[in-house]
Design a protein around this motif. Structure first.
Motif, mmCIF file in Angstrom:
data_model
loop_
_atom_site.group_PDB
_atom_site.id
_atom_site.type_symbol
_atom_site.label_atom_id
_atom_site.label_comp_id
_atom_site.label_asym_id
_atom_site.label_seq_id
_atom_site.Cartn_x
_atom_site.Cartn_y
_atom_site.Cartn_z
ATOM 1 N N PRO A 73 21.347 79.648 55.094
ATOM 2 C CA PRO A 73 21.409 78.274 55.610
ATOM 3 C C PRO A 73 22.108 77.286 54.677
ATOM 4 O O PRO A 73 22.451 76.184 55.089
ATOM 5 N N THR A 74 22.366 77.685 53.434
ATOM 6 C CA THR A 74 23.143 76.852 52.508
ATOM 7 C C THR A 74 24.636 77.172 52.592
ATOM 8 O O THR A 74 25.422 76.624 51.821
ATOM 9 N N GLN A 84 33.928 72.207 66.258
ATOM 10 C CA GLN A 84 32.787 71.339 65.990
ATOM 11 C C GLN A 84 31.902 71.912 64.886
ATOM 12 O O GLN A 84 31.486 71.198 63.959
ATOM 13 N N VAL A 85 31.614 73.200 64.971
ATOM 14 C CA VAL A 85 30.801 73.848 63.948
ATOM 15 C C VAL A 85 31.536 73.835 62.607
ATOM 16 O O VAL A 85 30.958 73.526 61.559
ATOM 17 N N ALA A 86 32.841 74.163 62.634
ATOM 18 C CA ALA A 86 33.626 74.189 61.402
ATOM 19 C C ALA A 86 33.631 72.827 60.727
ATOM 20 O O ALA A 86 33.488 72.724 59.496
ATOM 21 N N TYR A 100 22.686 71.913 62.139
ATOM 22 C CA TYR A 100 23.743 71.776 63.147
ATOM 23 C C TYR A 100 23.276 70.912 64.304
ATOM 24 O O TYR A 100 22.147 71.053 64.786
ATOM 25 N N ARG A 101 24.162 70.027 64.742
ATOM 26 C CA ARG A 101 23.892 69.209 65.919
ATOM 27 C C ARG A 101 24.907 69.542 67.010
ATOM 28 O O ARG A 101 26.115 69.434 66.785
ATOM 29 N N ASP A 102 24.397 69.950 68.135
ATOM 30 C CA ASP A 102 25.258 70.312 69.262
ATOM 31 C C ASP A 102 25.602 69.055 70.057
ATOM 32 O O ASP A 102 24.787 68.533 70.807
ATOM 33 N N PHE A 103 26.827 68.572 69.872
ATOM 34 C CA PHE A 103 27.263 67.376 70.582
ATOM 35 C C PHE A 103 28.018 67.710 71.873
ATOM 36 O O PHE A 103 28.651 66.838 72.464
#
Length: 430
Positions: A295-296, A328-330, A355-358
């Motif tokens: 997660p880091t 978006q993730v990148a 992570y925020r899913d926009f």
């Protein structure tokens, strides 16, 4: 006396160029400073979600690319041309393969580069699932060079079709965002070309969009998938769902139902990371060659090596599968490292990536656009369409430009694009 820390970023895509640019601009605030080096086998950056427009010729590559040397000078990092082929974790060195020209001459020799922190951001490529003939007979548009190569061949074929009045069949394999958007851009190319005097061209060109699954855009809500399919068919695209490609050859594609003749074949299905990642000095990877990360964003077996974007596999707590390989993730992972890498190099503990899913957007050239609003915000879970979705899609690119060039410089580039849209042809005519 504290020695200078060496940060090496491999891959100049969405995540890589944002990380190198932002870290270089902030390095003066670091104890002992830091050297930031960006390594990429290409000479220029193009925002990956725009590659389909370069391939179709509805955008000029020379106007949309950012050369790494110019960006390095402006931001303050170093650029080295090179292609990653391995890592020596014991010596903390990346191994770079030689770069050759098309005629075989060695342009840049094989060499090594040392690091204290290594960020692997080499992106992804289409996955042909070892389908026979695809590597030899299908174009891919995973990079700036590949998109430009397809556009070169496309313009030749379109000119031949117009000059001789012969039919031209184009087959796109993959009903994800890349395949869908490329199909729409090709329709726009033909429409604009007819406006420039290529009368009757549209009647000679047939575009096929082939998807193995039951619907287009499987990552989007079903209503967007259905609406996209209907809109593409209204534009003349032949949408073929539930269709498996068995093989490719010089004449077309071999399907379950027979052979589909196609002079131009584009493979835009599947996603995998470069195969050399599976041989990165023992680092853990999954079946798609993606580096497994904590997660880091540190790789599971080496805290000095990070992986971000499409080449990284991160399954968040409570998640069933890794985060999707999207821009978006990148971008979010890039910003996370920009905020926290200094703390890691200083020996501090860093927080986990969140992570925020926009949501997601898909643009059908100038004809239409659709968007899902994701899981955050006032209108979470909703969908948008039309001008609002098109404007939102544009703003994704403009935000990326602002991050790598700065607000004012990015704004000037937007103005230049608007002026060029008024003064220059909307498609490549050379």
């Amino acid at each position: 006396m504290q020695t200078q820390q060496r940060i090496v970023v491999v891959g100049g895509g969405v995540a890589g160029i944002e990380i190198a640019t932002s870290l270089a601009r902030r390095r003066r605030d670091w104890p002992g400073a830091a050297s930031v080096t960006l390594i990429d086998s290409d000479v220029a950056h193009v925002w990956k979600p725009m590659l389909h427009t370069i391939a179709a010729g509805t955008r000029d590559i020379s106007q949309q690319q950012t050369t790494y040397l110019a960006q390095a000078r402006q931001a303050g990092f170093s650029y080295q041309p090179g292609e990653l082929c391995g890592v020596d974790r014991g010596r903390r060195e990346v191994v770079l393969a030689e770069i050759r020209s098309a005629d075989g001459r060695v342009l840049v020799p094989a060499r090594r580069a040392s690091y204290d922190a290594l960020v692997v951001a080499v992106g992804s490529q289409a996955n042909d699932f070892r389908t026979p003939g695809v590597a030899s007979h299908c174009f891919k548009i995973d990079s700036r060079v590949q998109a430009d190569a397809f556009n070169h061949e496309l313009r030749i074929r379109v000119l031949q079709s117009f000059a001789h009045g012969e039919p031209l069949s184009i087959a796109i394999v993959g009903g994800g965002a890349t395949g869908v958007e490329l199909a729409a851009e090709l329709v726009q190319l033909v429409d604009v070309a007819e406006g420039y005097g290529a009368r009757g061209l549209a009647a000679n060109i047939q575009i096929h969009l082939i998807e193995a699954g039951p619907r287009l855009l499987p990552a989007f809500p079903r209503d967007i998938s259905v609406a996209t399919s209907v809109r593409l068919q209204s534009l003349g695209v032949r949408v073929m769902l539930g269709t498996q490609v068995k093989a490719a050859n010089a004449e077309g594609l071999v399907l379950d139902s027979g052979v589909l003749p196609a002079a131009l074949r584009v493979w835009a299905a599947g996603v995998k990371a470069p195969s050399f990642l599976a041989e990165m000095d023992g680092l853990e990877t999954n079946h798609n060659n993606q580096l497994l990360v904590l997660p880091t964003l540190q790789t599971t077996l080496d805290p000095a090596i990070y992986a971000v974007g499409d080449c990284a596999a991160l399954t968040l707590p409570g998640g069933e599968r890794p985060l999707p390989p999207t821009a978006q993730v990148a971008h979010q992972q890039a910003q996370y490292l920009v905020r926290n890498l200094r703390r890691h190099l200083s020996g501090e503990k860093i927080p986990d990536f969140a992570y925020r899913d926009f949501g997601a957007l898909v643009s059908l050239a100038d004809y239409d656009a659709f968007g899902s609003l994701g899981k955050f915000g006032i209108f979470k879970g909703g969908t948008i369409r039309g001008r609002l979705a098109q404007f939102s899609h544009i703003m994704l690119y403009r935000s990326h430009q602002a991050r790598i060039h700065g607000f004012w410089r990015g704004g000037l580039l937007w103005l230049v694009d608007r002026l060029n849209a008024r003064l220059r042809a909307p498609i490549r005519l050379d």
